[in-house]
Scaffold this active site. Structure first.
Site, PDB file in Angstrom:
ATOM      1  N   HIS A  61       0.816  -1.224   0.000  1.00 48.78           N
ATOM      2  CA  HIS A  61       0.000   0.000   0.000  1.00 48.78           C
ATOM      3  C   HIS A  61       0.846   1.269   0.000  1.00 48.78           C
ATOM      4  O   HIS A  61       0.324   2.361  -0.245  1.00 48.78           O
ATOM      5  CB  HIS A  61      -0.991   0.004   1.176  1.00 48.78           C
ATOM      6  CG  HIS A  61      -0.410   0.363   2.492  1.00 48.78           C
ATOM      7  ND1 HIS A  61      -0.035  -0.567   3.437  1.00 48.78           N
ATOM      8  CD2 HIS A  61      -0.141   1.571   3.056  1.00 48.78           C
ATOM      9  CE1 HIS A  61       0.426   0.043   4.513  1.00 48.78           C
ATOM     10  NE2 HIS A  61       0.372   1.355   4.310  1.00 48.78           N
ATOM     11  N   ASP A 109      -0.716  -7.540   1.616  1.00 50.50           N
ATOM     12  CA  ASP A 109      -0.015  -6.249   1.655  1.00 50.50           C
ATOM     13  C   ASP A 109       1.487  -6.474   1.813  1.00 50.50           C
ATOM     14  O   ASP A 109       2.065  -6.312   2.890  1.00 50.50           O
ATOM     15  CB  ASP A 109      -0.569  -5.399   2.807  1.00 50.50           C
ATOM     16  CG  ASP A 109      -0.140  -3.947   2.725  1.00 50.50           C
ATOM     17  OD1 ASP A 109       0.425  -3.549   1.683  1.00 50.50           O
ATOM     18  OD2 ASP A 109      -0.375  -3.214   3.703  1.00 50.50           O
ATOM     19  N   SER A 204       4.237   1.828   8.426  1.00 52.19           N
ATOM     20  CA  SER A 204       3.868   0.863   7.386  1.00 52.19           C
ATOM     21  C   SER A 204       5.097   0.349   6.645  1.00 52.19           C
ATOM     22  O   SER A 204       6.003   1.107   6.308  1.00 52.19           O
ATOM     23  CB  SER A 204       2.922   1.508   6.377  1.00 52.19           C
ATOM     24  OG  SER A 204       1.691   1.834   6.956  1.00 52.19           O
TER      25      SER A 204
END
Length: 250
Positions: A61, A109, A204
């Site tokens: 992402h 992801d 992330s």
């Protein structure tokens, strides 16, 4: 009246910060030599981790739309702003997002980045092993570790120096409950957090480690970091061994 309003605002801001602090601590400088800072226009946006001399693993992402180009990979950093002799900066010649990545629930992801040249191994820059066998993945209530330069709270405060955190893997049935993540919580994910301990915006793509091995990738969470019913979500790396191997041999 103005003083009362101002005092009320300060109390509100303080309470928000207290509720949302991720609860980590500054890491020992360069104790995690696999950590990568992915930077657009010199600004840290996502994390990653070095898995070989020319490959970094991160979250898919982080590379949506135009964000697949124009970024740098910085290795060997502790402080994002200080000039450090340990730092090595790279461009990525290719970014491989998992073809099954879903932006609707962040399933699959995972991304692989090929650096434009091999690293120079040092005490500050070194690859880390990742989990290949799902039987060795952490179980519920096991302690895992993560690290990153993400926000310290929901007010957007970012640290300059690498932070680290120890948290517990949560029960799968709980994370899949309707008031938690419901059907968006898939078999490819695990959730981990503790009260006031969580990853946040900017973490992330960073690693989740169990016994020194990377077992997960920091993926997603609630709109507020540290939210009791929206703990951090992590991609389980052992589910992607075949894809990782085939991608890295292209």
């Amino acid at each position: 009246m103005n003083r009362l309003i101002f005092a009320t605002f300060l109390l509100y801001a303080a309470s928000q910060t207290a509720e949302c602090i991720t609860g980590g601590k500054e890491a020992l400088a360069h104790s995690r030599p696999y950590m990568a800072s992915l930077q657009w226009s010199g600004k840290h946006e996502c994390g990653g981790f070095l898995i070989s001399s020319q490959w970094v693993m991160s979250a898919a992402h982080c590379f949506q739309d135009s964000r697949v180009s124009g970024f740098k990979v910085v290795l060997g950093a502790h402080s994002l702003s200080d000039a450090e002799d340990t730092k090595q900066t790279f461009e990525a010649t290719a970014v491989y997002n998992h073809p099954g990545f879903s932006l609707s629930n962040y399933d699959n992801d995972i991304a692989l980045l090929k650096l434009d040249k091999p690293i120079t191994e040092s005490d500050g820059v070194n690859p880390v092993a990742f989990q290949r066998d799902s039987s060795s993945d952490p179980k519920e209530s096991d302690f895992v570790e993560t690290a990153g330069w993400g926000s310290l709270n929901n007010l957007g405060g970012r640290p300059d120096k690498l932070q680290e955190l120890s948290i517990k893997v949560m029960q799968r049935w709980l994370c899949g409950r309707g008031d938690y993540y419901g059907t968006k919580f898939t078999d490819n994910m695990l959730c981990a957090a503790e009260r006031r301990k969580d990853t946040c915006d900017g973490d992330s793509g960073g690693p989740l480690l169990f016994n020194g091995i990377v077992v997960g990738i920091t993926s997603n969470g609630g709109k507020k970091c540290g939210s009791t019913k929206k703990p951090g979500l992590y991609t389980i790396i052992s589910h992607y061994t075949e894809w990782i191997d085939s991608t890295m041999t292209q």
